[in-house]
Design a protein around this motif. Structure first.
Motif, short mmCIF file in Angstrom:
data_model
loop_
_atom_site.label_atom_id
_atom_site.label_comp_id
_atom_site.label_asym_id
_atom_site.label_seq_id
_atom_site.Cartn_x
_atom_site.Cartn_y
_atom_site.Cartn_z
N ILE A 181 5.73 5.97 12.38
CA ILE A 181 5.42 5.95 11.06
C ILE A 181 4.79 4.75 10.68
O ILE A 181 4.08 4.42 9.74
N PHE A 182 5.27 3.56 11.15
CA PHE A 182 4.69 2.22 10.89
C PHE A 182 4.23 1.45 12.17
O PHE A 182 5.39 1.40 13.03
N HIS A 204 8.57 -1.69 3.74
CA HIS A 204 8.65 -1.94 5.22
C HIS A 204 8.17 -3.55 5.25
O HIS A 204 8.00 -4.26 4.52
N TRP A 217 6.83 -5.43 2.12
CA TRP A 217 5.47 -4.79 1.52
C TRP A 217 6.13 -3.42 1.18
O TRP A 217 7.34 -2.88 1.61
N GLU A 220 2.88 4.02 0.24
CA GLU A 220 3.11 5.38 -0.28
C GLU A 220 2.63 6.45 0.64
O GLU A 220 1.89 6.20 1.68
N SER A 221 3.15 7.63 0.17
CA SER A 221 2.93 8.92 1.17
C SER A 221 3.03 10.07 0.32
O SER A 221 3.85 10.20 -0.73
N GLU A 222 2.30 11.30 1.19
CA GLU A 222 2.71 12.41 0.43
C GLU A 222 3.51 13.14 1.18
O GLU A 222 4.18 14.27 0.55
N HIS A 226 2.71 10.10 7.07
CA HIS A 226 1.74 9.42 7.01
C HIS A 226 1.77 8.45 5.85
O HIS A 226 2.08 8.60 4.57
N TRP A 227 1.55 7.18 6.11
CA TRP A 227 1.92 6.16 5.06
C TRP A 227 0.42 5.27 4.76
O TRP A 227 -0.27 4.88 5.62
N GLY A 228 0.20 4.81 3.41
CA GLY A 228 -0.93 4.11 3.15
C GLY A 228 -0.67 3.33 1.74
O GLY A 228 0.36 3.29 1.38
N ASN A 229 -1.84 2.93 1.22
CA ASN A 229 -1.80 1.91 -0.05
C ASN A 229 -0.63 0.75 0.33
O ASN A 229 0.14 0.73 -0.69
N HIS A 230 -0.98 0.20 1.34
CA HIS A 230 0.13 -1.05 1.65
C HIS A 230 -0.12 -1.99 0.68
O HIS A 230 -1.34 -2.66 0.56
N GLN A 231 1.07 -2.58 0.15
CA GLN A 231 0.89 -3.75 -0.76
C GLN A 231 2.37 -4.64 -0.18
O GLN A 231 3.25 -4.33 -0.29
N PHE A 232 1.71 -5.95 -0.69
CA PHE A 232 2.78 -7.00 -0.46
C PHE A 232 3.73 -6.79 -1.65
O PHE A 232 3.29 -6.79 -2.56
N HIS B 133 -4.64 -9.52 -1.36
CA HIS B 133 -5.01 -9.19 0.05
C HIS B 133 -6.14 -9.72 0.96
O HIS B 133 -6.32 -9.53 1.94
N HIS B 178 -9.54 2.04 -2.17
CA HIS B 178 -8.38 3.16 -1.79
C HIS B 178 -7.10 2.18 -0.89
O HIS B 178 -6.31 2.99 -0.67
N MET B 180 -4.95 -0.58 1.07
CA MET B 180 -4.97 -0.76 2.52
C MET B 180 -4.61 0.09 3.16
O MET B 180 -3.36 0.62 2.88
N ILE B 181 -5.25 0.56 4.21
CA ILE B 181 -4.81 1.95 4.95
C ILE B 181 -3.97 1.32 6.07
O ILE B 181 -3.19 2.41 6.75
N LEU B 225 -6.28 8.47 3.77
CA LEU B 225 -5.66 7.51 3.15
C LEU B 225 -4.28 6.81 3.59
O LEU B 225 -3.91 5.85 3.63
N HIS B 226 -3.61 7.96 4.05
CA HIS B 226 -2.31 7.77 4.68
C HIS B 226 -2.28 8.05 6.10
O HIS B 226 -2.62 9.10 6.69
N TRP B 227 -1.80 7.28 7.04
CA TRP B 227 -1.76 7.25 8.51
C TRP B 227 -0.38 7.30 9.16
O TRP B 227 0.45 6.73 8.70
N GLY B 228 -0.31 7.94 10.31
CA GLY B 228 0.86 8.10 10.78
C GLY B 228 0.65 8.63 12.37
O GLY B 228 -0.30 8.66 12.81
N HIS B 230 1.40 6.82 15.05
CA HIS B 230 0.74 5.97 15.81
C HIS B 230 1.24 5.97 17.27
O HIS B 230 2.18 6.01 17.63
#
Lengths: 350, 350
Positions: A181-182, A204, A217, A220-222, A226-232, B133, B178, B180-181, B225-228, B230
């Motif tokens: 997942i990451f 994470h 960091w 978010e996910s639905e 699958h994860w995105g909108n990564h922010q420090f 970022h 959108h 950070m992906i 937007l959300h990825w997994g 990997h």
């Protein structure tokens, strides 16, 4: 802060765990995820085993072979100048500065308890390496329960990098694999136990190479996969106990005042402590307060000495009223538990 | 392999781009994403600008300030032994081995063309750093068109790490952010232009620190937007032209025989070439064939010499019948284009 360390600590040590592999020894049972199931406390243990070596100058390292589904044993002579053996956990190639092998293989095993103090360890692995991303083992599980499903996620370690993979179970017997997942390098993931404003969130801990530090960091996910909108989210603090590396620890705990995250921080001497950070209930990307001093530091003998000493490292906690029961790995060797008051922790944050 | 380099190469050089910042000079216009819109070829240019320094011993580095929304200028004296100035692109802290600053700030700007050979560069930035970022710039955009939306994604660079962020546009005027992906360290993302068996796919290039190399992975998504999930896809090859670092280049091209990915590979001397890999049409995690020799190597003078020489690096290509028009950055300085036959590339793969 009043900290009550259990009298029975350490609750589980390598002596309590029978090796799964023939001619191996258990060197660590530590960094366990924790949850409750069917009225019992369940620990998802990280168990580290290594091949027994009769020759103190020979290091035998285990590697999962995806073709044979068995372990290969790779031997190193400690006189081999191409490698650095000074870290008890890793064998590092001097040329690259990257680790090539680990001195033990970790996998996940279950322990159950009626009282949270005395645990029975299952004889066989619960989650075992199974693909090219896990040839050097799987480590440091966390468990997030959402509805009737337990999501268990952990570091997947291989020469390709260290990422975070996930499985799920409803009965702690059968598991469903959800892949990584990451992507590398990442570990110390904790998934919040409910949606917040329609989205799942996870903390994470990427470890970038070219620039940047091991810091926390948020994503978010639905669908949890699958994860995105990564922010420090939060970082190292100079001249403090968490100036070396930090990472999320226990699954975030919902309190009246915000999401309470128990995280680990190490200083530059690799002394690992546990601290806390408080995140906004409706917007966990917003920090409300943070520990100035650790909540728990390695002080007890079992925390100070071991396979990799001076480490307290939690992957999960249970809550009962105002009490947090924080299970934590000690010295990369054993498992302990400490209790403290949520209110006292919250009052201590600045 | 017949390679037709345009006679007009390089198509755009720093002399063709007016600096956006006062007292700055453009040092590079390169590594452009490419697409077609309203009958025109659009390049999403990476433009790199640096503050003009009168003193050759003083390096002035630009840093985006999220509070003032302007650039701060940080000055270094080349005699400062704490830093390594030997790479023309970075200022590296000797203590950590990580870069602290870049010698130029990159952002994205549009160029338009009726014929694909002659471009008009817009005077102002199209996508500019806008958050924590991106304080050291945004780099190496790719463009994937899906239905009526153009997804533009790029490296977001800051002292927190290098990740991949995304915006989208429908008209190349307004953009939607959108976030950070792919979290640090990651770059060289290419998103496939359509769903495959119900899922979007992307190639990406993590750079792990503790172990692992800069290699190509694949991930999946339901919403872009959300990825997994990997998975490692393909790696470095010892004693070959791509033994140092590799990364996806152009957005994957759908052919009869599979998804054709034009990727870059560098050897250990940082000589960057372009090669190709073919992925299964129905399952892009499956590799069908790969270049043994590069398709394009730095040979023309404009490819060999420049800000960072010996680099050909494509972020996008257009397809017309059997012809690929591959736009590519040269020597981190300028932009060129080369044409070749899809059939010839496919026939050359082993």
């Amino acid at each position: 802060m009043n900290i009550y360390r259990y009298e029975e600590n350490p609750l589980l040590t390598p002596l309590d765990v029978k090796p799964y592999h023939e001619n191996f020894e258990v060197v660590g049972v530590f960094n366990a995820g924790v949850t409750e199931y069917n009225g019992e406390t369940i620990l998802v243990l990280r168990v580290a085993e290594r091949p027994i070596s009769e020759n103190p100058n020979v290091v035998k390292t285990p590697v999962y072979n995806v073709n044979t589904k068995k372990l290969d044993i790779v031997e190193f002579h400690k006189g081999d100048g191409r490698y650095d053996f000074s870290d008890s956990r890793t064998i590092t190639k001097r040329e690259s500065g990257c680790f090539s092998y680990l001195t033990s293989l970790s996998y996940l095993r279950l322990a159950r308890s009626k009282d949270g103090h005395h645990f029975t360890v299952e004889d066989t692995p619960f989650i075992y390496p199974s693909n090219i991303h896990e040839t050097l083992g799987i480590e440091d599980p966390r468990v997030t329960k959402i509805e009737d499903t337990y999501y268990i996620y952990f570091s997947a370690v291989s020469p390709l990098g260290v990422g975070e993979s996930m499985v799920s179970t409803k009965d702690f017997k059968t598991i469903k694999h959800h892949g990584m997942i990451f992507s590398p390098e990442n570990k110390d993931v904790t998934i919040f136990p409910e949606k917040i404003n329609g989205k799942y969130y996870a903390l994470h801990r990427p470890v970038p190479k070219s620039t940047g530090s091991p810091q926390v960091w948020i994503a978010e996910s639905e669908n949890l996969l699958h994860w995105g909108n990564h922010q420090f989210l939060f970082g190292l603090r100079e001249n403090m106990w968490d100036n070396g590396r930090i990472g999320a620890g226990a699954v975030p705990i919902k309190t009246d005042r915000g999401w309470l995250e128990l995280y680990h921080g190490a200083n530059k001497d690799d002394r690992y402590c546990m601290g806390a950070i408080l995140l906004d209930l409706d917007n966990p990307t917003k920090i409300l307060a943070r520990s100035e001093e650790p909540i728990l530091s390695p002080e007890a003998p079992y925390e100070v000495e071991g396979f990799f000493g001076n480490v307290v490292f939690s992957c999960g906690a249970l809550v009962e009223g105002d009490t947090i029961k924080m299970y934590y790995g000690v010295a990369d060797t054993s498992i302990a538990c400490a209790e403290f008051s949520i209110k006292e922790v919250l009052d201590s944050l600045k």
